[in-house]
Design a protein around this motif. Structure first.
Motif, PDB file in Angstrom:
ATOM      1  N   LYS A  47      -4.038 -14.530  -2.451  1.00  0.00           N
ATOM      2  CA  LYS A  47      -3.184 -13.370  -2.657  1.00  0.00           C
ATOM      3  C   LYS A  47      -3.841 -12.390  -3.631  1.00  0.00           C
ATOM      4  O   LYS A  47      -3.829 -11.185  -3.422  1.00  0.00           O
ATOM      5  CB  LYS A  47      -1.818 -13.821  -3.181  1.00  0.00           C
ATOM      6  N   GLU A  48      -4.442 -12.921  -4.705  1.00  0.00           N
ATOM      7  CA  GLU A  48      -5.155 -12.065  -5.658  1.00  0.00           C
ATOM      8  C   GLU A  48      -6.340 -11.381  -4.986  1.00  0.00           C
ATOM      9  O   GLU A  48      -6.631 -10.219  -5.276  1.00  0.00           O
ATOM     10  CB  GLU A  48      -5.635 -12.890  -6.847  1.00  0.00           C
ATOM     11  N   ASP A  49      -7.034 -12.099  -4.107  1.00  0.00           N
ATOM     12  CA  ASP A  49      -8.160 -11.502  -3.399  1.00  0.00           C
ATOM     13  C   ASP A  49      -7.705 -10.332  -2.540  1.00  0.00           C
ATOM     14  O   ASP A  49      -8.404  -9.324  -2.432  1.00  0.00           O
ATOM     15  CB  ASP A  49      -8.862 -12.549  -2.523  1.00  0.00           C
ATOM     16  N   THR A  50      -6.537 -10.465  -1.928  1.00  0.00           N
ATOM     17  CA  THR A  50      -6.002  -9.369  -1.120  1.00  0.00           C
ATOM     18  C   THR A  50      -5.681  -8.178  -2.006  1.00  0.00           C
ATOM     19  O   THR A  50      -5.931  -7.037  -1.633  1.00  0.00           O
ATOM     20  CB  THR A  50      -4.748  -9.834  -0.351  1.00  0.00           C
ATOM     21  N   LEU A  51      -5.122  -8.427  -3.183  1.00  0.00           N
ATOM     22  CA  LEU A  51      -4.812  -7.336  -4.119  1.00  0.00           C
ATOM     23  C   LEU A  51      -6.065  -6.586  -4.540  1.00  0.00           C
ATOM     24  O   LEU A  51      -6.005  -5.405  -4.869  1.00  0.00           O
ATOM     25  CB  LEU A  51      -4.117  -7.891  -5.361  1.00  0.00           C
ATOM     26  N   PHE A  52      -7.196  -7.259  -4.549  1.00  0.00           N
ATOM     27  CA  PHE A  52      -8.452  -6.650  -4.953  1.00  0.00           C
ATOM     28  C   PHE A  52      -8.773  -5.398  -4.138  1.00  0.00           C
ATOM     29  O   PHE A  52      -9.397  -4.472  -4.631  1.00  0.00           O
ATOM     30  CB  PHE A  52      -9.582  -7.689  -4.805  1.00  0.00           C
ATOM     31  N   PHE A  53      -8.332  -5.341  -2.909  1.00  0.00           N
ATOM     32  CA  PHE A  53      -8.667  -4.226  -2.030  1.00  0.00           C
ATOM     33  C   PHE A  53      -7.837  -2.968  -2.304  1.00  0.00           C
ATOM     34  O   PHE A  53      -8.167  -1.908  -1.821  1.00  0.00           O
ATOM     35  CB  PHE A  53      -8.482  -4.632  -0.560  1.00  0.00           C
ATOM     36  N   PHE A  54      -6.765  -3.071  -3.051  1.00  0.00           N
ATOM     37  CA  PHE A  54      -5.849  -1.950  -3.235  1.00  0.00           C
ATOM     38  C   PHE A  54      -6.147  -1.184  -4.519  1.00  0.00           C
ATOM     39  O   PHE A  54      -5.705  -1.553  -5.585  1.00  0.00           O
ATOM     40  CB  PHE A  54      -4.397  -2.425  -3.261  1.00  0.00           C
ATOM     41  N   SER A  55      -6.866  -0.091  -4.388  1.00  0.00           N
ATOM     42  CA  SER A  55      -7.146   0.776  -5.522  1.00  0.00           C
ATOM     43  C   SER A  55      -6.199   1.968  -5.476  1.00  0.00           C
ATOM     44  O   SER A  55      -5.992   2.576  -4.427  1.00  0.00           O
ATOM     45  CB  SER A  55      -8.593   1.267  -5.460  1.00  0.00           C
ATOM     46  N   ASP A  56      -5.628   2.319  -6.627  1.00  0.00           N
ATOM     47  CA  ASP A  56      -4.739   3.474  -6.695  1.00  0.00           C
ATOM     48  C   ASP A  56      -5.518   4.788  -6.745  1.00  0.00           C
ATOM     49  O   ASP A  56      -4.971   5.850  -6.470  1.00  0.00           O
ATOM     50  CB  ASP A  56      -3.830   3.377  -7.922  1.00  0.00           C
ATOM     51  N   GLU A  57      -6.792   4.727  -7.101  1.00  0.00           N
ATOM     52  CA  GLU A  57      -7.592   5.944  -7.227  1.00  0.00           C
ATOM     53  C   GLU A  57      -8.228   6.381  -5.907  1.00  0.00           C
ATOM     54  O   GLU A  57      -8.654   7.521  -5.771  1.00  0.00           O
ATOM     55  CB  GLU A  57      -8.701   5.743  -8.265  1.00  0.00           C
ATOM     56  N   TYR A  58      -8.334   5.487  -4.943  1.00  0.00           N
ATOM     57  CA  TYR A  58      -8.994   5.811  -3.676  1.00  0.00           C
ATOM     58  C   TYR A  58      -8.164   6.808  -2.879  1.00  0.00           C
ATOM     59  O   TYR A  58      -6.963   6.646  -2.708  1.00  0.00           O
ATOM     60  CB  TYR A  58      -9.191   4.521  -2.857  1.00  0.00           C
ATOM     61  N   GLU A  59      -8.813   7.854  -2.401  1.00  0.00           N
ATOM     62  CA  GLU A  59      -8.148   8.891  -1.606  1.00  0.00           C
ATOM     63  C   GLU A  59      -8.797   8.964  -0.223  1.00  0.00           C
ATOM     64  O   GLU A  59      -9.804   9.650  -0.040  1.00  0.00           O
ATOM     65  CB  GLU A  59      -8.267  10.258  -2.301  1.00  0.00           C
ATOM     66  N   PRO A  60      -8.248   8.274   0.756  1.00  0.00           N
ATOM     67  CA  PRO A  60      -8.822   8.340   2.102  1.00  0.00           C
ATOM     68  C   PRO A  60      -8.484   9.676   2.763  1.00  0.00           C
ATOM     69  O   PRO A  60      -7.582  10.391   2.325  1.00  0.00           O
ATOM     70  CB  PRO A  60      -8.137   7.189   2.834  1.00  0.00           C
ATOM     71  N   LEU A  61      -9.205   9.988   3.805  1.00  0.00           N
ATOM     72  CA  LEU A  61      -8.944  11.210   4.555  1.00  0.00           C
ATOM     73  C   LEU A  61      -7.865  10.935   5.594  1.00  0.00           C
ATOM     74  O   LEU A  61      -8.152  10.656   6.760  1.00  0.00           O
ATOM     75  CB  LEU A  61     -10.222  11.712   5.233  1.00  0.00           C
ATOM     76  N   LYS A 105       2.997  -3.202  -4.064  1.00  0.00           N
ATOM     77  CA  LYS A 105       1.607  -3.648  -3.892  1.00  0.00           C
ATOM     78  C   LYS A 105       1.557  -5.168  -3.755  1.00  0.00           C
ATOM     79  O   LYS A 105       0.842  -5.701  -2.902  1.00  0.00           O
ATOM     80  CB  LYS A 105       0.768  -3.198  -5.086  1.00  0.00           C
ATOM     81  N   MET A 106       2.330  -5.870  -4.578  1.00  0.00           N
ATOM     82  CA  MET A 106       2.377  -7.338  -4.495  1.00  0.00           C
ATOM     83  C   MET A 106       2.957  -7.794  -3.153  1.00  0.00           C
ATOM     84  O   MET A 106       2.445  -8.731  -2.538  1.00  0.00           O
ATOM     85  CB  MET A 106       3.213  -7.910  -5.642  1.00  0.00           C
ATOM     86  N   GLU A 107       4.022  -7.144  -2.712  1.00  0.00           N
ATOM     87  CA  GLU A 107       4.641  -7.500  -1.430  1.00  0.00           C
ATOM     88  C   GLU A 107       3.696  -7.215  -0.263  1.00  0.00           C
ATOM     89  O   GLU A 107       3.632  -7.985   0.690  1.00  0.00           O
ATOM     90  CB  GLU A 107       5.964  -6.748  -1.243  1.00  0.00           C
ATOM     91  N   LEU A 108       2.964  -6.116  -0.344  1.00  0.00           N
ATOM     92  CA  LEU A 108       2.003  -5.772   0.701  1.00  0.00           C
ATOM     93  C   LEU A 108       0.877  -6.798   0.760  1.00  0.00           C
ATOM     94  O   LEU A 108       0.466  -7.221   1.842  1.00  0.00           O
ATOM     95  CB  LEU A 108       1.449  -4.369   0.436  1.00  0.00           C
ATOM     96  N   ALA A 109       0.399  -7.228  -0.398  1.00  0.00           N
ATOM     97  CA  ALA A 109      -0.639  -8.270  -0.445  1.00  0.00           C
ATOM     98  C   ALA A 109      -0.113  -9.569   0.155  1.00  0.00           C
ATOM     99  O   ALA A 109      -0.819 -10.242   0.910  1.00  0.00           O
ATOM    100  CB  ALA A 109      -1.092  -8.491  -1.888  1.00  0.00           C
ATOM    101  N   ALA A 110       1.143  -9.896  -0.150  1.00  0.00           N
ATOM    102  CA  ALA A 110       1.745 -11.114   0.408  1.00  0.00           C
ATOM    103  C   ALA A 110       1.886 -11.001   1.923  1.00  0.00           C
ATOM    104  O   ALA A 110       1.639 -11.967   2.656  1.00  0.00           O
ATOM    105  CB  ALA A 110       3.100 -11.376  -0.236  1.00  0.00           C
ATOM    106  N   LEU A 111       2.263  -9.821   2.407  1.00  0.00           N
ATOM    107  CA  LEU A 111       2.397  -9.602   3.863  1.00  0.00           C
ATOM    108  C   LEU A 111       1.057  -9.812   4.561  1.00  0.00           C
ATOM    109  O   LEU A 111       0.979 -10.519   5.572  1.00  0.00           O
ATOM    110  CB  LEU A 111       2.922  -8.196   4.140  1.00  0.00           C
ATOM    111  N   ILE A 112       0.006  -9.227   4.026  1.00  0.00           N
ATOM    112  CA  ILE A 112      -1.315  -9.367   4.650  1.00  0.00           C
ATOM    113  C   ILE A 112      -1.766 -10.823   4.607  1.00  0.00           C
ATOM    114  O   ILE A 112      -2.308 -11.343   5.584  1.00  0.00           O
ATOM    115  CB  ILE A 112      -2.334  -8.436   3.965  1.00  0.00           C
ATOM    116  N   HIS A 113      -1.491 -11.485   3.510  1.00  0.00           N
ATOM    117  CA  HIS A 113      -1.845 -12.909   3.385  1.00  0.00           C
ATOM    118  C   HIS A 113      -1.121 -13.739   4.445  1.00  0.00           C
ATOM    119  O   HIS A 113      -1.731 -14.587   5.108  1.00  0.00           O
ATOM    120  CB  HIS A 113      -1.506 -13.399   1.977  1.00  0.00           C
TER     121      HIS A 113
END
Length: 170
Positions: A47-61, A105-113
């Motif tokens: 679950k922590e590894d999944t959270l690693f991918f979520f950056s608040d600073e990243y701005e995708p197009l 963010k925690m719930e989203l990480a849990a969903l992906i897991h």
């Protein structure tokens, strides 16, 4: 290679012997506790590894004017059309109404897991309307995760513009 005489002697000696069945394993309560703790640690680490991918600073197009949509590179663009039409029924629903960004963010990480663990292909994430904070942030987090193939604003039957359908890689 065995000679016929030796082979016949062996067959005579083992004739009538009943094979042993080893179908019972003795596991101590300490071993059970350790294995349960290991499973819990592994799930927490994943679950922590999944959270690693979520950056608040990243701005995708992402086009935030119309319906939110994203397709991973080298994927068939027809997938987005199928998502828009609702061809993929969600295997799992996640409702984020009333949650803070950190809780979401925690719930989203849990969903992906869970989707990875259970091999679920499609999920619906209910963001609601509210202040649009989660509605804008959830797609930004999702596009950062390598398991996300595509996402699109959900059709009416799966939540409309207050929900996002996500397809995961298996």
């Amino acid at each position: 290679m065995l000679e016929d005489e030796d082979l016949n002697l062996f067959r005579q000696e083992v004739e009538g012997i009943k094979p042993l069945a080893q179908d019972v394993f003795a596991i101590s309560s300490r071993q059970k506790r350790c294995s349960q703790q290991n499973i819990q640690r592994r799930e927490a680490r994943e679950k922590e590894d999944t959270l690693f991918f979520f950056s608040d600073e990243y701005e995708p197009l992402l086009n935030e004017e119309g319906a939110v949509k994203y397709l991973r590179e080298n994927e068939d663009s027809y997938i987005l059309k199928q998502l828009r039409r609702g061809d993929f029924p969600p295997d799992l629903f996640l409702d984020l109404h009333g949650l803070t960004k950190q809780e979401a963010k925690m719930e989203l990480a849990a969903l992906i897991h869970v989707c990875q663990k259970e091999r679920l292909f499609c999920a619906s994430i209910m963001t609601g309307h509210g202040s649009y904070t989660l509605k804008r942030q959830i797609p930004r987090w999702l596009v950062q995760h390598p398991q996300v193939i595509a996402l699109h604003q959900a059709p009416k039957q799966w939540g409309g513009d207050a929900a996002i359908l996500v397809l995961f890689d298996q």
